[in-house]
Write a protein that holds these residues in place. Structure first.
Motif, mmCIF file in Angstrom:
data_model
loop_
_atom_site.group_PDB
_atom_site.id
_atom_site.type_symbol
_atom_site.label_atom_id
_atom_site.label_comp_id
_atom_site.label_asym_id
_atom_site.label_seq_id
_atom_site.Cartn_x
_atom_site.Cartn_y
_atom_site.Cartn_z
ATOM 1 N N GLY A 1 0.384 -1.470 0.373
ATOM 2 C CA GLY A 1 -0.096 -0.569 0.087
ATOM 3 C C GLY A 1 0.874 1.113 0.030
ATOM 4 N N VAL A 2 0.875 1.931 0.947
ATOM 5 C CA VAL A 2 0.937 3.772 1.286
ATOM 6 C C VAL A 2 2.369 3.675 2.620
ATOM 7 N N CYS A 3 3.350 3.923 1.878
ATOM 8 C CA CYS A 3 4.336 4.552 3.024
ATOM 9 C C CYS A 3 4.772 6.186 2.363
ATOM 10 N N ALA A 4 4.333 7.008 3.418
ATOM 11 C CA ALA A 4 4.988 7.762 2.814
ATOM 12 C C ALA A 4 4.955 8.760 4.124
ATOM 13 N N SER A 5 5.702 10.057 4.176
ATOM 14 C CA SER A 5 6.521 10.623 5.012
ATOM 15 C C SER A 5 7.464 10.637 6.464
ATOM 16 N N ALA A 6 6.886 10.164 7.097
ATOM 17 C CA ALA A 6 7.297 9.288 8.122
ATOM 18 C C ALA A 6 8.054 8.155 8.205
ATOM 19 N N CYS A 7 7.139 7.455 7.941
ATOM 20 C CA CYS A 7 6.899 6.078 7.041
ATOM 21 C C CYS A 7 7.957 5.839 6.134
ATOM 22 N N THR A 8 8.262 6.533 5.285
ATOM 23 C CA THR A 8 10.069 5.939 3.952
ATOM 24 C C THR A 8 11.014 6.266 5.362
ATOM 25 N N LEU A 9 10.807 7.177 6.538
ATOM 26 C CA LEU A 9 12.269 7.347 7.326
ATOM 27 C C LEU A 9 12.719 6.356 8.139
ATOM 28 N N ALA A 10 11.347 5.308 8.787
ATOM 29 C CA ALA A 10 11.282 4.418 9.651
ATOM 30 C C ALA A 10 11.258 3.009 8.203
ATOM 31 N N PHE A 11 11.172 3.178 6.922
ATOM 32 C CA PHE A 11 11.458 2.130 6.225
ATOM 33 C C PHE A 11 12.771 1.983 5.996
ATOM 34 N N LEU A 12 13.309 3.041 5.712
ATOM 35 C CA LEU A 12 14.332 2.850 4.900
ATOM 36 C C LEU A 12 16.190 2.652 5.908
ATOM 37 N N GLY A 13 15.224 2.070 6.986
ATOM 38 C CA GLY A 13 16.005 1.276 8.402
ATOM 39 C C GLY A 13 16.083 -0.132 7.880
ATOM 40 N N GLY A 14 15.574 -0.438 6.942
ATOM 41 C CA GLY A 14 16.014 -1.888 6.526
ATOM 42 C C GLY A 14 16.982 -2.539 5.574
ATOM 43 N N ASP A 15 17.637 -3.039 6.223
ATOM 44 C CA ASP A 15 18.717 -3.621 5.308
ATOM 45 C C ASP A 15 18.224 -4.146 4.079
ATOM 46 N N LYS A 16 18.128 -4.813 3.540
ATOM 47 C CA LYS A 16 16.760 -5.055 2.587
ATOM 48 C C LYS A 16 15.888 -4.523 2.240
ATOM 49 N N ARG A 17 15.510 -3.528 1.114
ATOM 50 C CA ARG A 17 13.527 -2.632 1.550
ATOM 51 C C ARG A 17 13.518 -3.299 -0.104
ATOM 52 N N LYS A 18 11.894 -3.814 0.261
ATOM 53 C CA LYS A 18 10.947 -4.175 -1.032
ATOM 54 C C LYS A 18 10.034 -4.023 -1.193
ATOM 55 N N PHE A 19 9.306 -3.061 -2.860
ATOM 56 C CA PHE A 19 8.447 -3.375 -2.426
ATOM 57 C C PHE A 19 7.177 -4.808 -2.895
ATOM 58 N N SER A 20 6.339 -4.607 -1.606
ATOM 59 C CA SER A 20 5.482 -6.111 -1.809
ATOM 60 C C SER A 20 5.038 -6.479 -2.788
ATOM 61 N N ASN A 21 4.657 -7.746 -3.536
ATOM 62 C CA ASN A 21 3.974 -8.011 -4.144
ATOM 63 C C ASN A 21 2.904 -8.956 -3.982
ATOM 64 N N GLN A 22 2.341 -8.280 -2.345
ATOM 65 C CA GLN A 22 0.580 -8.640 -2.283
ATOM 66 C C GLN A 22 -0.345 -8.109 -3.452
ATOM 67 N N SER A 23 -1.496 -7.485 -3.284
ATOM 68 C CA SER A 23 -2.130 -7.252 -4.260
ATOM 69 C C SER A 23 -2.366 -5.124 -4.334
ATOM 70 N N ASN A 24 -2.063 -5.119 -2.777
ATOM 71 C CA ASN A 24 -2.174 -3.166 -2.473
ATOM 72 C C ASN A 24 -1.101 -3.208 -3.309
ATOM 73 N N ALA A 25 -1.330 -2.419 -4.336
ATOM 74 C CA ALA A 25 -0.503 -1.248 -5.200
ATOM 75 C C ALA A 25 0.662 -0.502 -4.117
ATOM 76 N N PRO A 26 1.979 -1.211 -4.248
ATOM 77 C CA PRO A 26 2.813 -0.231 -2.981
ATOM 78 C C PRO A 26 3.813 1.116 -3.791
ATOM 79 N N ILE A 27 3.585 1.917 -3.148
ATOM 80 C CA ILE A 27 3.882 3.131 -2.811
ATOM 81 C C ILE A 27 4.837 4.045 -1.948
ATOM 82 N N LEU A 28 6.040 4.950 -2.053
ATOM 83 C CA LEU A 28 6.397 5.822 -1.567
ATOM 84 C C LEU A 28 6.176 6.493 -1.632
ATOM 85 N N PHE A 29 6.216 7.752 -0.861
ATOM 86 C CA PHE A 29 5.729 9.379 -0.716
ATOM 87 C C PHE A 29 6.913 10.190 0.344
ATOM 88 N N PHE A 30 7.740 10.664 -0.465
ATOM 89 C CA PHE A 30 8.945 11.620 0.260
ATOM 90 C C PHE A 30 8.431 12.838 0.066
#
Length: 213
Positions: A86-115
């Motif tokens: 789904g959507v990961c925006a703003s502060a969520c993108t900062l948290a997401f970047l902490g991952g060692d491996k960072r992926k878009f989901s292959n599930q049904s909800n279209a993944p979107i990052l918003f900086f």
């Protein structure tokens, strides 16, 4: 047309989002909703008490800068995979970047990052003294220098709704709107999303934000 409708719906979701839900499922955390410092506390506690290999960020409109950075910094040394569903925006993108491996989901909800630039809801303005930390965090995690097109887009936005939307290259919305995988939006409160421009010259993958298929 579908993309414009989507972006309008996304901006409405920002104003109505609730606090985050943080749920553990075996070695996975699912984080959904607005990130607050109390949610960062929950994430830290769960990771300290359990073996967590994956964190899925699902439909988070952002939240508090400090919460996003706390989560990102904490998980950056834990060898955790982060996934956008789904959507990961703003502060969520900062948290997401902490991952060692960072992926878009292959599930049904279209993944979107918003900086977008660090923004004060109280003052309705960009927090200029946090921009350096914002760019530094992105470069630290991606191990790449931020391209001028990205920094210019962030610096030229005029509201929290302006910024850079990074789509998956197989996103159905993108494919139906001409194939561009990035939207750069100024963020005019009057012209959302009429002031967005498509580009393929930068993407989540080329920026190093997504580093795993």
């Amino acid at each position: 047309m579908k993309l414009r409708t989507f972006l309008i719906g996304l901006s409405i979701a920002y104003s109505s989002a609730l606090n985050a839900s943080v749920v553990r499922d075996d070695d996975k955390l699912l984080i959904e909703g607005k990130l607050l410092n109390s949610d960062a506390d929950d994430v830290v506690e769960l990771i300290n008490e359990h073996v967590i290999h994956t964190i899925v960020f699902k439909n988070s409109p952002g939240g508090e800068w400090r919460a996003g950075m706390r989560i990102g910094n904490f998980i950056s040394s834990k060898n955790i995979t982060t996934i956008v569903e789904g959507v990961c925006a703003s502060a969520c993108t900062l948290a997401f970047l902490g991952g060692d491996k960072r992926k878009f989901s292959n599930q049904s909800n279209a993944p979107i990052l918003f900086f977008h630039a660090p923004y004060s809801a109280d003052n309705q303005s960009t927090i200029e003294n946090l921009k350096r930390a914002f760019f530094s965090w992105i470069e630290q995690r991606t191990k790449k220098e931020i391209p001028v097109q990205f920094s210019d887009a962030i610096n030229n936005t005029i509201s929290a709704r302006g910024g850079i939307f990074l789509f998956s290259d197989d996103d159905p919305i993108v494919n139906s709107s001409g194939g561009s995988i990035t939207q750069i939006c100024k963020g005019s409160e009057i012209r959302i999303p009429l002031d967005c421009e498509k580009t393929d010259s930068i993407s989540a993958v080329s920026l190093g934000i997504i580093n795993e298929k």
